[in-house]
Design a protein around this motif. Sequence first.
Motif, short mmCIF file in Angstrom:
data_model
loop_
_atom_site.label_atom_id
_atom_site.label_comp_id
_atom_site.label_asym_id
_atom_site.label_seq_id
_atom_site.Cartn_x
_atom_site.Cartn_y
_atom_site.Cartn_z
N VAL A 12 31.26 31.61 38.38
CA VAL A 12 32.02 30.38 38.12
C VAL A 12 33.34 30.75 37.46
CG1 VAL A 12 32.03 28.10 37.05
CG2 VAL A 12 29.86 29.10 37.81
N PHE A 13 34.44 30.12 37.94
CA PHE A 13 35.79 30.42 37.47
C PHE A 13 36.49 29.17 36.93
CE2 PHE A 13 34.99 33.98 40.22
CZ PHE A 13 35.81 35.02 39.79
N MET B 24 39.59 33.09 35.67
CA MET B 24 38.62 34.07 35.13
C MET B 24 37.21 33.49 35.20
SD MET B 24 39.10 33.70 30.99
CE MET B 24 38.68 32.13 30.18
N THR B 25 36.23 34.37 35.16
CA THR B 25 34.84 33.92 35.15
C THR B 25 34.44 33.39 33.78
OG1 THR B 25 34.20 36.22 34.70
CG2 THR B 25 33.95 35.44 36.97
N SER C 101 45.39 31.76 31.52
CA SER C 101 46.63 32.55 31.50
C SER C 101 46.27 34.03 31.36
CB SER C 101 47.51 32.12 30.33
OG SER C 101 46.90 32.48 29.10
N PRO C 102 47.10 34.91 31.89
CA PRO C 102 46.86 36.35 31.70
C PRO C 102 46.76 36.73 30.22
CG PRO C 102 48.50 36.02 33.42
CD PRO C 102 48.24 34.67 32.80
N LYS C 103 47.51 36.02 29.38
CA LYS C 103 47.47 36.29 27.94
C LYS C 103 46.08 35.99 27.37
CE LYS C 103 49.89 35.13 23.64
NZ LYS C 103 50.99 34.31 23.03
N ARG D 17 40.72 36.34 39.50
CA ARG D 17 41.21 36.19 40.87
C ARG D 17 42.13 34.98 40.92
NH1 ARG D 17 36.57 34.04 45.00
NH2 ARG D 17 38.43 33.41 46.15
N THR D 18 42.87 34.85 41.99
CA THR D 18 43.74 33.69 42.18
C THR D 18 43.02 32.68 43.06
OG1 THR D 18 45.71 35.05 41.97
CG2 THR D 18 45.98 32.91 43.01
#
Length: 343
Positions: free
Chosen positions: A226-227, A205-206, A231-233, A193-194
Motif C-alpha cells: 500500500v502506497f 512510499m509504502t 515528498s522525497p524529504k 515509486r511514482t
Amino acid sequence: MTWMIYGAYGYTGELVANYAKSQGLKPLLAGRNEKKLKAVAERLELPYDVVNLEDEVALRQALGEMDLVVHCAGPFEVTAAPMIDACIATRTHYLDITGELAVFEYAHSKDDEAKRAGIVLCPGVGFDVIPTDCVAARLKEQLPDANHLTLGFDSASRMSRGTAKTSVRRLGEGGAVRRDGKIETVPLAYKTRTIDFGNGEKFAMTIPWGDVATAYYTTAIPNIEVFIPASPKLVKRLQRMNYLRWVLRFEWVKNWLEKKVEQQPAGPSEKQLEEALTCVWGEASNAQGEKVSLREKVMNGYKLTSHGAVDVAQHVLAETPQGGYYTPAKLCGAELIERYRIK
C-alpha cells in the motif's frame, strides 16, 4: 434492534454519532468519560451509558443488552481485544473503524469463536478500509489469477488526533507488506515509486495500511503493498529513522509523542470534511505480466468513516449475516464504495 457507539465523544466517534442522528437512528452512546459523553448525548438527544473497557463485568453487562457495537475508541491496539472478547461472550456484533494491522489479525484469529457465537466481526468499516477493500475486490474480479496487488490513496485532509496517535505509536514497528501470503515487517518507507492516484503522478512510499491484512482475506492475492504520496524529504527522514526504531518502541517515547499530538487540532475542519476529497487507486498483476488498474474518487476519509460505520451497522442489523470474521467488501459487497463515490 439496539446498538451502541462506543467512544462517541472522540473526533471520529462524534462524527459517527452525528451521522446516525441525521439518519433518524437512536444508538446508545457509550464511553468512559462521563462529562464528554454527556455533552455529546445531550446535544444529539440520544441515550448514553458510562462504561469503562477495563471493567469487564460492567462492559459485558452493557453489551448484553446490545445487538451490535460500533467501536470508535482508540488506540485500537489497546482497546480492540477486550471489546472483541466481550462481544463474543455476549453475542454482540462487532464493528470498528481501525486501520491497525494487529487488530485485523486479532479479529481474524477469532473467526471460529465468532461463528460459534453467531456474530459478525468486521473491523475497518471506515476509510480504513472500505474504499481500498472494495477496489481490491473489483481488481480480483477483473484479474482472477492475480498474484500481486498494489493499493494506494491520496488525501489532502488533516489527520485526526486519534489517527496521528496511532501512527506515532506504530513508528517503532516499521512498515509492513504481505509477501507469499504472510505479513512481513519491513523498514519505514520501504519502497518508493511514482503513481497517478487520480490527480496526476506523484512520488509515493509504502505504508503499513490495513489492507496489508484485509485485502488478502478479501482477494486471496498473496503479495500486497500500500502506497501514499510523500515528498522525497519525508521519505529520507523516515528511512533515517529506521536506525532509531528501537527507541520508538519504548512506552515513555510513545507517550511523549502522543502528548505532542495532543497539541494539534482535533481533526479536519468542516470545510475540509466537505471539500478535501480522496483519490483511491489499485493495480493487480498476474504471473504472465497482465495488469489491471482502477481509480476512484471518494468523499473525505473522516466523512466516509462516519457514513460507513453507520451504513455497515444497519446492513448487519437488517441482513443478520452468518457469524464470523469479515472484511467490508466481503460483508457488503464491492458495490459498497458506490455510496461514497464522488462523480
